[in-house]
Write a protein that holds these residues in place. Structure first.
Motif, PDB file in Angstrom:
ATOM      1  N   GLU A 186       0.833  -1.190   0.000  1.00  0.00           N
ATOM      2  CA  GLU A 186       0.000   0.000   0.000  1.00  0.00           C
ATOM      3  C   GLU A 186       0.876   1.252   0.000  1.00  0.00           C
ATOM      4  O   GLU A 186       1.739   1.429   0.856  1.00  0.00           O
ATOM      5  CB  GLU A 186      -0.915  -0.003   1.222  1.00  0.00           C
ATOM      6  N   VAL A 187       0.637   2.130  -1.001  1.00  0.00           N
ATOM      7  CA  VAL A 187       1.348   3.396  -1.117  1.00  0.00           C
ATOM      8  C   VAL A 187       0.303   4.492  -1.304  1.00  0.00           C
ATOM      9  O   VAL A 187      -0.446   4.474  -2.285  1.00  0.00           O
ATOM     10  CB  VAL A 187       2.330   3.395  -2.321  1.00  0.00           C
ATOM     11  N   ASP A 188       0.226   5.425  -0.371  1.00  0.00           N
ATOM     12  CA  ASP A 188      -0.745   6.525  -0.417  1.00  0.00           C
ATOM     13  C   ASP A 188      -2.178   6.024  -0.576  1.00  0.00           C
ATOM     14  O   ASP A 188      -2.966   6.562  -1.352  1.00  0.00           O
ATOM     15  CB  ASP A 188      -0.409   7.505  -1.551  1.00  0.00           C
ATOM     16  N   GLY A 189      -2.521   4.943   0.122  1.00  0.00           N
ATOM     17  CA  GLY A 189      -3.876   4.403   0.075  1.00  0.00           C
ATOM     18  C   GLY A 189      -4.178   3.543  -1.140  1.00  0.00           C
ATOM     19  O   GLY A 189      -5.285   3.029  -1.272  1.00  0.00           O
ATOM     20  N   LYS A 190      -3.225   3.383  -2.049  1.00  0.00           N
ATOM     21  CA  LYS A 190      -3.415   2.543  -3.236  1.00  0.00           C
ATOM     22  C   LYS A 190      -2.566   1.293  -3.114  1.00  0.00           C
ATOM     23  O   LYS A 190      -1.480   1.325  -2.546  1.00  0.00           O
ATOM     24  CB  LYS A 190      -2.986   3.284  -4.504  1.00  0.00           C
ATOM     25  N   LYS A 191      -3.069   0.193  -3.681  1.00  0.00           N
ATOM     26  CA  LYS A 191      -2.292  -1.049  -3.713  1.00  0.00           C
ATOM     27  C   LYS A 191      -1.499  -1.070  -5.018  1.00  0.00           C
ATOM     28  O   LYS A 191      -2.079  -1.025  -6.100  1.00  0.00           O
ATOM     29  CB  LYS A 191      -3.219  -2.256  -3.642  1.00  0.00           C
ATOM     30  N   VAL A 192      -0.184  -1.126  -4.892  1.00  0.00           N
ATOM     31  CA  VAL A 192       0.668  -1.138  -6.083  1.00  0.00           C
ATOM     32  C   VAL A 192       1.565  -2.370  -6.065  1.00  0.00           C
ATOM     33  O   VAL A 192       2.016  -2.795  -4.996  1.00  0.00           O
ATOM     34  CB  VAL A 192       1.536   0.143  -6.187  1.00  0.00           C
ATOM     35  N   PRO A 193       1.834  -2.959  -7.241  1.00  0.00           N
ATOM     36  CA  PRO A 193       2.716  -4.129  -7.291  1.00  0.00           C
ATOM     37  C   PRO A 193       4.167  -3.714  -7.050  1.00  0.00           C
ATOM     38  O   PRO A 193       4.579  -2.613  -7.419  1.00  0.00           O
ATOM     39  CB  PRO A 193       2.522  -4.678  -8.705  1.00  0.00           C
ATOM     40  N   THR A 194       4.918  -4.603  -6.417  1.00  0.00           N
ATOM     41  CA  THR A 194       6.321  -4.328  -6.140  1.00  0.00           C
ATOM     42  C   THR A 194       7.137  -5.607  -6.240  1.00  0.00           C
ATOM     43  O   THR A 194       6.585  -6.703  -6.165  1.00  0.00           O
ATOM     44  CB  THR A 194       6.495  -3.706  -4.739  1.00  0.00           C
ATOM     45  N   ARG A 195       8.430  -5.435  -6.417  1.00  0.00           N
ATOM     46  CA  ARG A 195       9.341  -6.576  -6.345  1.00  0.00           C
ATOM     47  C   ARG A 195       9.791  -6.719  -4.908  1.00  0.00           C
ATOM     48  O   ARG A 195       9.616  -5.814  -4.092  1.00  0.00           O
ATOM     49  CB  ARG A 195      10.529  -6.348  -7.275  1.00  0.00           C
ATOM     50  N   VAL A 196      10.396  -7.857  -4.608  1.00  0.00           N
ATOM     51  CA  VAL A 196      10.813  -8.136  -3.237  1.00  0.00           C
ATOM     52  C   VAL A 196      12.334  -8.158  -3.167  1.00  0.00           C
ATOM     53  O   VAL A 196      12.995  -8.782  -3.996  1.00  0.00           O
ATOM     54  CB  VAL A 196      10.253  -9.497  -2.757  1.00  0.00           C
ATOM     55  N   GLY A 197      12.869  -7.471  -2.169  1.00  0.00           N
ATOM     56  CA  GLY A 197      14.303  -7.497  -1.904  1.00  0.00           C
ATOM     57  C   GLY A 197      14.517  -8.019  -0.495  1.00  0.00           C
ATOM     58  O   GLY A 197      13.561  -8.205   0.260  1.00  0.00           O
ATOM     59  N   TYR A 198      15.761  -8.224  -0.128  1.00  0.00           N
ATOM     60  CA  TYR A 198      16.086  -8.715   1.209  1.00  0.00           C
ATOM     61  C   TYR A 198      17.160  -7.842   1.824  1.00  0.00           C
ATOM     62  O   TYR A 198      18.025  -7.315   1.119  1.00  0.00           O
ATOM     63  CB  TYR A 198      16.573 -10.173   1.152  1.00  0.00           C
ATOM     64  N   GLU A 199      17.097  -7.668   3.133  1.00  0.00           N
ATOM     65  CA  GLU A 199      18.068  -6.883   3.870  1.00  0.00           C
ATOM     66  C   GLU A 199      18.417  -7.615   5.146  1.00  0.00           C
ATOM     67  O   GLU A 199      17.559  -8.256   5.744  1.00  0.00           O
ATOM     68  CB  GLU A 199      17.417  -5.544   4.247  1.00  0.00           C
ATOM     69  N   ARG A 200      19.672  -7.491   5.580  1.00  0.00           N
ATOM     70  CA  ARG A 200      20.078  -8.068   6.864  1.00  0.00           C
ATOM     71  C   ARG A 200      19.989  -6.964   7.895  1.00  0.00           C
ATOM     72  O   ARG A 200      20.626  -5.916   7.736  1.00  0.00           O
ATOM     73  CB  ARG A 200      21.503  -8.604   6.777  1.00  0.00           C
ATOM     74  N   ARG A 201      19.190  -7.191   8.939  1.00  0.00           N
ATOM     75  CA  ARG A 201      19.007  -6.193   9.984  1.00  0.00           C
ATOM     76  C   ARG A 201      19.580  -6.714  11.300  1.00  0.00           C
ATOM     77  O   ARG A 201      19.453  -7.888  11.617  1.00  0.00           O
ATOM     78  CB  ARG A 201      17.525  -5.884  10.168  1.00  0.00           C
ATOM     79  N   GLU A 202      20.159  -5.797  12.073  1.00  0.00           N
ATOM     80  CA  GLU A 202      20.729  -6.148  13.359  1.00  0.00           C
ATOM     81  C   GLU A 202      19.608  -6.214  14.399  1.00  0.00           C
ATOM     82  O   GLU A 202      18.803  -5.300  14.504  1.00  0.00           O
ATOM     83  CB  GLU A 202      21.753  -5.088  13.766  1.00  0.00           C
ATOM     84  N   VAL A 203      19.555  -7.313  15.144  1.00  0.00           N
ATOM     85  CA  VAL A 203      18.536  -7.488  16.181  1.00  0.00           C
ATOM     86  C   VAL A 203      19.198  -8.011  17.450  1.00  0.00           C
ATOM     87  O   VAL A 203      20.290  -8.572  17.405  1.00  0.00           O
ATOM     88  CB  VAL A 203      17.424  -8.479  15.749  1.00  0.00           C
TER      89      VAL A 203
END
Length: 126
Positions: free
Chosen positions: A83-100
């Motif tokens: 959801e972007v600005d109240g609209k559903k838009v298609p997107t690609r998927v990426g991955y990120e390593r996050r510190e937890v």
């Protein structure tokens, strides 16, 4: 046999069908078949199955008839929606390593990393 690439779509994701007979249909992913690289989308690719009457011993059997249910779709024919600005838009998927911060069984904590899915269009975690 070479290792399979992981699927970017998971159960519960909101997707849009981008190819095939049901192009444009949006729905939630019901199930994912990783071995065959296919997904089941709620309301898309509905087929009719003819079921037989099953007689069970001493208890009520399954009734027969025509049942409408979802069939699988190749994962390449669906796009993840965000959801972007109240609209559903298609997107690609990426991955990120996050510190937890992680916790051991004895109660001590340590810093570790975890991989999260990122929407390429917005950069936010999915």
């Amino acid at each position: 046999m070479p290792a399979r690439k992981p699927l970017h779509i998971k159960k519960g994701d909101l997707v849009r069908v981008i190819a095939g007979r049901d192009r444009g249909v949006e729905g939630k992913v019901i199930a994912v078949d990783t071995a065959r690289r296919r997904v089941f989308v709620e309301g898309a690719n509905r087929v009719k199955r003819h079921t037989k009457v099953v007689q069970a011993q001493g208890r009520q059997g399954k009734t027969g008839g025509i049942v409408t249910q979802e069939a699988s779709i190749p994962v390449s024919n669906v796009a993840l929606l965000v959801e972007v600005d109240g609209k559903k838009v298609p997107t690609r998927v990426g991955y990120e390593r996050r510190e937890v911060e992680k916790r051991r069984a004895d109660g001590t904590t340590y810093t570790g990393y975890r991989s999260v899915r990122i929407a390429r269009k917005t950069g936010e975690e999915i």
